[in-house]
Scaffold this motif. Sequence first.
Motif, PDB file in Angstrom:
ATOM      1  N   ALA A  67      49.658 -57.095   3.612  1.00  0.00           N
ATOM      2  CA  ALA A  67      49.181 -58.477   3.450  1.00  0.00           C
ATOM      3  C   ALA A  67      49.818 -59.382   4.504  1.00  0.00           C
ATOM      4  O   ALA A  67      49.133 -60.214   5.122  1.00  0.00           O
ATOM      5  CB  ALA A  67      49.475 -58.985   2.039  1.00  0.00           C
ATOM      6  N   CYS A  68      51.113 -59.223   4.725  1.00  0.00           N
ATOM      7  CA  CYS A  68      51.819 -60.023   5.734  1.00  0.00           C
ATOM      8  C   CYS A  68      51.294 -59.734   7.134  1.00  0.00           C
ATOM      9  O   CYS A  68      51.160 -60.647   7.955  1.00  0.00           O
ATOM     10  CB  CYS A  68      53.321 -59.768   5.671  1.00  0.00           C
ATOM     11  SG  CYS A  68      54.114 -60.502   4.237  1.00  0.00           S
ATOM     12  N   ALA A  69      51.022 -58.478   7.408  1.00  0.00           N
ATOM     13  CA  ALA A  69      50.498 -58.099   8.724  1.00  0.00           C
ATOM     14  C   ALA A  69      49.164 -58.796   8.985  1.00  0.00           C
ATOM     15  O   ALA A  69      48.960 -59.388  10.051  1.00  0.00           O
ATOM     16  CB  ALA A  69      50.333 -56.579   8.807  1.00  0.00           C
ATOM     17  N   TYR A  70      48.271 -58.720   8.016  1.00  0.00           N
ATOM     18  CA  TYR A  70      46.978 -59.384   8.178  1.00  0.00           C
ATOM     19  C   TYR A  70      47.148 -60.891   8.341  1.00  0.00           C
ATOM     20  O   TYR A  70      46.538 -61.505   9.218  1.00  0.00           O
ATOM     21  CB  TYR A  70      46.072 -59.101   6.988  1.00  0.00           C
ATOM     22  CG  TYR A  70      45.352 -57.776   7.036  1.00  0.00           C
ATOM     23  CD1 TYR A  70      44.660 -57.359   8.174  1.00  0.00           C
ATOM     24  CD2 TYR A  70      45.323 -56.945   5.928  1.00  0.00           C
ATOM     25  CE1 TYR A  70      43.978 -56.145   8.204  1.00  0.00           C
ATOM     26  CE2 TYR A  70      44.645 -55.737   5.946  1.00  0.00           C
ATOM     27  CZ  TYR A  70      43.963 -55.345   7.086  1.00  0.00           C
ATOM     28  OH  TYR A  70      43.281 -54.148   7.102  1.00  0.00           O
ATOM     29  N   CYS A 114      45.345 -68.094   3.666  1.00  0.00           N
ATOM     30  CA  CYS A 114      44.446 -69.208   3.361  1.00  0.00           C
ATOM     31  C   CYS A 114      44.458 -70.238   4.486  1.00  0.00           C
ATOM     32  O   CYS A 114      43.422 -70.816   4.825  1.00  0.00           O
ATOM     33  CB  CYS A 114      44.836 -69.874   2.041  1.00  0.00           C
ATOM     34  SG  CYS A 114      44.465 -68.869   0.582  1.00  0.00           S
ATOM     35  N   ALA A 115      45.608 -70.470   5.080  1.00  0.00           N
ATOM     36  CA  ALA A 115      45.722 -71.438   6.176  1.00  0.00           C
ATOM     37  C   ALA A 115      44.909 -70.997   7.388  1.00  0.00           C
ATOM     38  O   ALA A 115      44.261 -71.817   8.031  1.00  0.00           O
ATOM     39  CB  ALA A 115      47.182 -71.619   6.564  1.00  0.00           C
ATOM     40  N   TYR A 162      40.947 -63.240   5.526  1.00  0.00           N
ATOM     41  CA  TYR A 162      40.128 -62.612   4.486  1.00  0.00           C
ATOM     42  C   TYR A 162      40.643 -61.218   4.129  1.00  0.00           C
ATOM     43  O   TYR A 162      40.628 -60.826   2.970  1.00  0.00           O
ATOM     44  CB  TYR A 162      38.654 -62.546   4.905  1.00  0.00           C
ATOM     45  CG  TYR A 162      37.989 -63.900   4.894  1.00  0.00           C
ATOM     46  CD1 TYR A 162      37.749 -64.566   3.696  1.00  0.00           C
ATOM     47  CD2 TYR A 162      37.622 -64.526   6.079  1.00  0.00           C
ATOM     48  CE1 TYR A 162      37.155 -65.812   3.680  1.00  0.00           C
ATOM     49  CE2 TYR A 162      37.025 -65.773   6.073  1.00  0.00           C
ATOM     50  CZ  TYR A 162      36.792 -66.413   4.867  1.00  0.00           C
ATOM     51  OH  TYR A 162      36.208 -67.656   4.854  1.00  0.00           O
ATOM     52  N   GLU A 163      41.113 -60.489   5.127  1.00  0.00           N
ATOM     53  CA  GLU A 163      41.653 -59.159   4.863  1.00  0.00           C
ATOM     54  C   GLU A 163      42.931 -59.247   4.025  1.00  0.00           C
ATOM     55  O   GLU A 163      43.155 -58.433   3.134  1.00  0.00           O
ATOM     56  CB  GLU A 163      41.914 -58.399   6.162  1.00  0.00           C
ATOM     57  CG  GLU A 163      40.659 -57.950   6.887  1.00  0.00           C
ATOM     58  CD  GLU A 163      40.070 -59.030   7.789  1.00  0.00           C
ATOM     59  OE1 GLU A 163      40.566 -60.178   7.777  1.00  0.00           O
ATOM     60  OE2 GLU A 163      39.102 -58.738   8.500  1.00  0.00           O
TER      61      GLU A 163
END
Length: 124
Positions: free
Chosen positions: A43-46, A81-82, A53-54
């Motif tokens: 999640a952090c990587a995306y 989201c940002a 969105y990923e």
Amino acid sequence: MQLDVFIISTLVDMYSKCGNMQDSVLMFEKSSKRDFVTWNAMACAYAHHGHGYEALRIFEQMKLEKISPNHATFVAVLRACAHIDLVDQALHYFILMPTEYRLEPQLEHYSSMVRRYSWKLRET
């Protein structure tokens, strides 16, 4: 088996920090066992690379797998989201922290929300 999860999480993070999202995703997808650290790393990587969105999709998959998010998860979600200008969605996730997951927002979460709203207010 725990060592494998640690190694996979580290590789996901390392490839991402080197700018190699393809191998980061590959490590994540090939892992047979994932814990919250592995999910957070992806999640952090995306989020870090602007793939909002990923990152949100990873968060939703994480919930389906019954993996509880933690503070780091929500930092990634708010950043995601940002990147895709989802201020209302960010507020939704921010509110979920204490109400659904019993996680009190920390300075980084508040800071993220203030930046989102102040940026949005400047546009209007």
